[in-house]
Design a protein around this motif. Structure first.
Motif, PDB file in Angstrom:
ATOM      1  N   VAL A   2       0.822  -1.204   0.000  1.00 12.00           N
ATOM      2  CA  VAL A   2       0.000   0.000   0.000  1.00 12.00           C
ATOM      3  C   VAL A   2       0.859   1.259   0.000  1.00 12.00           C
ATOM      4  CG1 VAL A   2      -1.648   1.310   1.353  1.00 12.00           C
ATOM      5  CG2 VAL A   2      -1.982  -1.118   0.998  1.00 12.00           C
ATOM      6  N   TYR A  27       3.194   1.219  11.019  1.00  9.45           N
ATOM      7  CA  TYR A  27       1.798   1.629  10.851  1.00  9.45           C
ATOM      8  C   TYR A  27       1.684   3.148  10.858  1.00  9.45           C
ATOM      9  CZ  TYR A  27       1.196  -3.263  11.678  1.00  9.45           C
ATOM     10  OH  TYR A  27       1.298  -4.605  11.574  1.00  9.45           O
ATOM     11  N   LEU A  28       2.482   3.761  11.742  1.00 12.71           N
ATOM     12  CA  LEU A  28       2.531   5.217  11.800  1.00 12.71           C
ATOM     13  C   LEU A  28       2.973   5.758  10.443  1.00 12.71           C
ATOM     14  CD1 LEU A  28       2.002   6.996  14.259  1.00 12.71           C
ATOM     15  CD2 LEU A  28       4.460   7.189  14.584  1.00 12.71           C
ATOM     16  N   MET A  84       2.799   4.290   7.552  1.00 15.82           N
ATOM     17  CA  MET A  84       1.784   4.075   6.524  1.00 15.82           C
ATOM     18  C   MET A  84       0.676   5.125   6.625  1.00 15.82           C
ATOM     19  SD  MET A  84      -0.438   0.722   5.577  1.00 15.82           S
ATOM     20  CE  MET A  84      -1.289   0.504   7.111  1.00 15.82           C
ATOM     21  N   ALA A  85       0.230   5.382   7.862  1.00 14.39           N
ATOM     22  CA  ALA A  85      -0.820   6.378   8.038  1.00 14.39           C
ATOM     23  C   ALA A  85      -0.367   7.727   7.495  1.00 14.39           C
ATOM     24  CB  ALA A  85      -1.191   6.486   9.518  1.00 14.39           C
ATOM     25  N   LEU A 124      -0.195   7.726   3.641  1.00  8.69           N
ATOM     26  CA  LEU A 124      -1.517   7.729   3.012  1.00  8.69           C
ATOM     27  C   LEU A 124      -2.223   9.065   3.182  1.00  8.69           C
ATOM     28  CD1 LEU A 124      -2.883   4.165   3.728  1.00  8.69           C
ATOM     29  CD2 LEU A 124      -1.844   5.081   1.670  1.00  8.69           C
ATOM     30  N   LEU A 125      -1.930   9.753   4.284  1.00  6.86           N
ATOM     31  CA  LEU A 125      -2.570  11.052   4.473  1.00  6.86           C
ATOM     32  C   LEU A 125      -1.999  12.078   3.497  1.00  6.86           C
ATOM     33  CD1 LEU A 125      -2.960  11.178   8.342  1.00  6.86           C
ATOM     34  CD2 LEU A 125      -4.734  10.938   6.615  1.00  6.86           C
ATOM     35  N   PRO A 142      -2.545   9.746  -0.810  1.00  5.88           N
ATOM     36  CA  PRO A 142      -3.533   8.685  -0.592  1.00  5.88           C
ATOM     37  C   PRO A 142      -3.368   7.477  -1.507  1.00  5.88           C
ATOM     38  CG  PRO A 142      -4.577  10.820  -0.603  1.00  5.88           C
ATOM     39  CD  PRO A 142      -3.166  11.045  -1.023  1.00  5.88           C
ATOM     40  N   LYS A 143      -2.723   7.600  -2.648  1.00  2.51           N
ATOM     41  CA  LYS A 143      -2.610   6.442  -3.537  1.00  2.51           C
ATOM     42  C   LYS A 143      -1.276   5.725  -3.382  1.00  2.51           C
ATOM     43  CE  LYS A 143      -6.557   6.820  -5.718  1.00  2.51           C
ATOM     44  NZ  LYS A 143      -7.596   5.831  -5.480  1.00  2.51           N
ATOM     45  N   GLY A 144      -0.498   6.082  -2.383  1.00  2.90           N
ATOM     46  CA  GLY A 144       0.797   5.446  -2.211  1.00  2.90           C
ATOM     47  C   GLY A 144       1.868   6.209  -2.971  1.00  2.90           C
TER      48      GLY A 144
END
Lengths: 385, 323, 304
Positions: free
Chosen positions: C231, C285-286, C288-289, C292-293, C296-298
């Motif tokens: 992602v 995870y942080l 990734m968040a 994405l913010l 949004p599309k990676g």
């Protein structure tokens, strides 16, 4: 209607069981997922004790009812409920993990059924949370690692790097280790379900301690040991572990790389007593492809304990008598000395073992010396029964 | 009409379950039924954003766990007579703990939703997962509340005039809350708010063109859904008398999602059906054989490949009903 | 400095492992639009099959083709029997079906090989350590993994940018309908891509064997991190999977290695440890968040 039913069931209760219906023992354990081998050991250990007596324990016909908790606390509770209320089982054992025990054990012991732990001995059930219906045959979790601390002290180490996963059992492990060790400890916490320990290996090398203590049960332990050896650390820095991080299954998966490790344990296959010899021989005959681990031994001892109580009471209809008989622990444990402390957790001896190459090339434990004599746990004082 | 009679019969059966269980000697049915109702509630909450709103949240176990931990933490402070954050006293009154659980999980849902809803599609799935994982690791490292070992809640929360320690009473409490919850949700989906939410799923751009602030609507739906999951979690801790980080692990989010899909996405009864199927199968198969996951895996495969729209679709096809 | 370099190598090696798994997953995801949770099972099957072959024959190298073939075959059968029926369905049905597959494969492994983890051995050639720079001995097997990973990356780059199949793959991940409209046998392309993904997963599993524990459920342990890589990198983009895999591996390793120490400079020991481990567990995870913010599309959305 309801009265009629109760009357009928009372009648059934008083007449039926005496007709050679075997006594059912409920086994709630973990059989699926990576930790499945632990539950398998517990199930097989118990069954072995029963088979040794020809399907009986203490002269009473018994039957195991085994169910997989899938390492989910909710499932454990549900199975206990079914065992007690549907199948009328009054004697339950088998749980491997502290979190499953946390959900399940209180439900069992508060409903006038007996729970005997073959493995987990979490602190929240050992101190103020103790119960007269709750017995632990294995150990209180902390004592596993206190023994390792004592061993590190006895070996003269001054500076140790201690590693454990960042969850309660891991923190308790390091706390237990420090309690008896007393030297300089650098703590490194790893992550739950971590598989790659390379960063930690580099930190260990940089810290250059006298020894390394690590607590990583199951698959994590296998990965840790392999990577420790591959990083070339085993040549320079000795490693000392408590029994869950070096059980027979882990050693088999790691192979000769595990040779040279030191471990602490409450039991070893080479103990020189009759009960132990009988168990080891019977296991080897029945499960030639599986090593006997402490999990299997603990469950076998649960079987022996139940047998000793049943021999005195002949059954568990009189729960008070059965409980009193259990508390006496009037059996010869495969580990040697064994008795219950005030919180019905074991008071036992702890040993240091060397891991050496066995005759078949596979690593095995060889008992070196006794470390601690007749010790209980630190929570016993908080228990008011 | 037919469905109303069916619902009434089902409700009577459910209400009579404690007696049935006792009469047939299958009293574990009761705890299985409680778990089904509670998981059903959590799955229905998820279905509200997933099925109606088209927002595939892979982090709903976080709200389930937060709700549970509110009950656990309040119990812990009541038990040890300490204060949470130095000023909030603990309690074991269900009339306080349940609303508190709903509010707190709603607040978390507001924060997580506000950020996550800036993305969509697969990215939304993963970002909700990310936040749930962060909360999971947070609770694992909270030593005061037992960390990984969790909190043992020795006494079920109290209710005035009722003995909640009695299993049957607790079951009725759960049943009553579930029914109220399901009725409320039914009204919500049929309300203008529900219509807008469905409309956004079908065509967000058109709704925006109609002057409807889609983001705000979606966020509101997400918060409501988080509250529902939190309520379910709070009830679960009362039934299990145990709260642990296991409740918010990503596999739990997955399990809730499986229940929704298995039962039927975007239907009211579907998630309950899915929860019932999954939990009963697990319990029945596990008592037959230790190799139950094999059968479970195959059954799931057959259901997905054989039906379109889960068990609900199967039911409507079998009864020949129109949908 | 030496410690930093060593951790950098560790991060690189972890990143390469993530890339091997993520490459297949991102292709399957991007081109066929299938969320395949059972990708971890292919990793496990590669590890078991290869390890078994290596043990029976006594040669690590014979394990390689066996692992590749076993994983690819399983992948092809899986595609033909289950996945093919899911192309037209939505993601949710795919999640349920592939979850069923995970249960099935895990329990089958237990039935076939038991619950005990398998014994694995390093190949003799790479059992020692190499002095990368003076004062830094590094396990040669890990260097080998890095080399294999980089070679695979190069190979994939060539296939995708230089061959006809690669062209179709690129086209497929950008605009699936268009490729179909051009009269390409899309079914064959899908099967090939799925087989390739399975093959890479099997390779990763076998390579990981001597370092990790070969046991039931090993695939699920790494599945989540793999999805994070996919992602962050952008669904369908091999380049994205490579960049995200390596960066994630390095960042994760660096956080774990140095964050607790840095925090200990500014606060008390136990709190620093707790916070440090907490943050580094949440690290990926942080990250990734945050990604994405902002995007949004990676990082590398295919076709953009």
């Amino acid at each position: 209607m309801k009265k009629l039913l109760t009357a009928a069931s009372l009648l059934a209760l008083t007449t039926l069981p005496s007709l050679a219906e075997p006594l059912k023992i409920g086994v709630i354990t973990t059989l699926s997922g990576p930790a499945g081998y632990l539950g398998e050991q517990v199930r097989d250990g118990l069954q072995l004790a029963i088979d040794q007596e020809g399907g009986k324990l203490g002269g009473v016909d018994v039957e195991l009812v085994v169910e997989d908790d899938g390492l989910k606390p909710g499932n454990g509770l549900q199975i206990a409920d079914k065992f007690m209320n549907e199948e009328g089982i009054k004697l339950i054992t088998g749980i491997i993990f502290s979190n499953v025990a946390g959900a399940t054990v209180p439900e069992v012991v508060e409903n006038d059924a007996i729970y005997i732990s073959p493995n987990a001995g979490p602190s929240n059930l050992a101190g103020a949370g103790c119960n007269k219906n709750y017995f632990v045959v294995s150990w209180q979790n902390d004592s596993l690692h206190e023994a390792t601390g004592a061993a590190a002290k006895a070996l003269g180490y001054k500076k140790v790097v201690a590693l454990a996963p960042n969850y309660q059992a891991g923190k308790d492990a390091i706390a237990g280790f420090k309690r008896e060790f007393g030297g300089d400890v650098t703590e490194i916490y790893t992550q739950l379900e971590q598989t790659d320990f390379a960063p930690e290996m580099a930190q260990i090398r940089a810290a250059a301690p006298d020894a390394v203590f690590q607590f990583h049960p199951g698959g994590m332990g296998i990965a840790f040991l392999k990577q420790y050896v591959q990083a070339g650390l085993s040549k320079d820095i000795p490693m000392i572990v408590s029994e869950p991080s070096a059980d027979g299954v882990i050693l088999n998966a790691v192979g000769e790389a595990a040779v040279g490790l030191k471990a602490t344990t409450h039991w070893n296959a080479d103990f020189d007593n009759e009960a132990n010899k009988a168990m080891v021989a019977a296991w080897a005959a029945k499960h030639p492809d599986k090593p006997l681990t402490t999990y299997g031994q603990q469950a076998y001892d649960v079987g022996l304990l139940i047998a000793s109580a049943l021999k005195k009471t002949g059954g568990i209809d009189d729960l008070d008598a059965f409980r009193a008989a259990l508390k006496e622990a009037d059996f010869t444990s495969t580990r040697g000395d064994f008795k219950f402390g005030p919180n019905q957790h074991p008071v036992q001896d702890w040993f240091m073992v060397d891991i050496v190459a066995g005759p078949d090339g596979k690593p095995m434990w060889v008992t070196k010396e006794k470390l601690r004599d007749d010790v209980g746990d630190v929570y016993a004082a908080e228990c008011k029964m | 009409m037919n469905s109303r009679i069916l619902a009434a019969v089902l409700l009577i059966l459910l209400a009579a379950l404690p007696f049935i269980a006792q009469a047939t000697g299958q009293s574990a049915l009761l705890s299985l039924a409680s778990r089904i109702l509670i998981y059903g509630m959590a799955a229905t909450s998820l279905n509200f954003v997933l099925g109606y709103g088209g927002m595939v949240s892979f982090g709903h176990a976080a709200f389930f766990g937060i709700g549970g931990y509110v009950v656990g933490i309040l119990y812990h402070h009541a038990d040890t007579e300490t204060l949470f954050w130095g000023f909030i006293p603990g309690t074991t009154q269900m009339l306080i703990t349940l609303p508190a659980a709903i509010l707190v999980s709603g607040a978390f849902a507001a924060a997580i939703g506000a950020l996550s809803l800036r993305t969509g599609g697969v990215q939304f799935i993963m970002i909700t997962l990310a936040f749930a994982q962060m909360l999971f690791f947070l609770f694992v490292s909270l030593k005061t509340y037992g960390g990984e070992d969790g909190i043992i809640v020795r006494r079920t929360n109290e209710l005035p005039f009722l003995n909640t320690r009695d299993r049957a009473v607790m079951y009725w409490v759960v049943l009553a809350i579930t029914v109220a919850f399901a009725l409320g949700l039914r009204r919500l989906t049929k309300s203008s708010f529900g219509t807008v939410i469905s409309g956004i799923r079908q065509n967000e751009r058109r709704m925006a063109a109609l002057g409807i602030p889609a983001y705000r609507y979606k966020l509101f739906a997400f918060i409501l859904s988080g509250m529902g999951a939190g309520l379910a979690g709070a009830l679960m801790v009362n039934v299990l008398r145990f709260a642990s980080p296991d409740m918010m692990h990503w596999t739990k989010s997955g399990e809730l999602m499986i229940m929704v899909i298995l039962g039927g996405v975007g239907t009211l009864v579907g998630p309950f059906l899915g929860a019932a199927a999954l939990l009963s199968l697990e319990s029945v198969l596990a008592s037959w054989s230790e190799h139950w996951p094999l059968a479970m895996g195959l059954i799931l495969l057959v259901v997905v490949l054989g039906t379109r729209g889960g068990l609900m679709a199967l039911v409507t096809r079998l009864t020949g009903g129109r949908k | 400095m030496i410690l930093f370099l060593e951790q950098l190598l560790n991060g690189l090696q972890y990143g390469v492992m993530l890339f091997l798994l993520a490459a297949g997953l991102t292709l399957i995801f991007g081109i066929m639009g299938v969320i395949n949770l059972a990708h971890g099972s292919l990793y496990m099957i590669g590890a078991y099959a290869g390890t078994l072959a290596a043990m029976q024959t006594g040669s690590f190298w014979l394990g390689v083709p066996v692992a590749l073939i076993a994983a690819a075959l399983t992948g092809l059968v899986m595609e033909a029997v289950v996945i093919r029926r899911l192309y037209a369905r939505d993601h949710l049905d795919q999640v349920l079906a592939t979850f069923g597959l995970i249960l099935f494969f895990n329990q089958s492994i237990i039935l076939l090989f038991g619950r005990q983890p398998m014994f694995t051995q390093l190949p003799d050639l790479f059992s020692g350590a190499v002095e990368v720079i003076p004062g830094l001995p590094y396990p040669s097997y890990r260097l080998f993994i890095i080399a294999v990973g980089l070679l695979v990356a190069l190979g994939l780059y060539l296939i995708i940018n230089r061959t006809r199949i690669g062209m179709l793959v690129r086209a497929g991940s950008t605009n699936r309908e268009m490729v179909r409209a051009l009269g390409v046998d899309i079914r064959l392309l899908y099967t090939l891509v799925f087989g390739l993904g399975a093959l890479l997963a099997g390779l990763a599993g076998f390579l990981a064997g001597p370092v990790l524990a070969v046991q039931v459920g090993m695939g699920e342990q790494i599945l989540l991190s793999t999805f994070v890589v996919v992602v962050i990198g952008g669904v369908g983009s091999i380049k994205g999977a490579f960049v995200a895999g390596i960066s994630l591996g390095v960042i994760d390793t660096m956080l774990r290695a140095f964050l607790p120490g840095m925090l200990r400079q500014v606060m008390a020991g136990p709190e620093a440890d707790a916070l440090g481990v907490g943050i580094s567990s949440m690290g990926i995870y942080l990250l990734m968040a945050l990604v994405l913010l902002v995007r949004p599309k990676g990082l590398f959305m295919a076709g953009s």
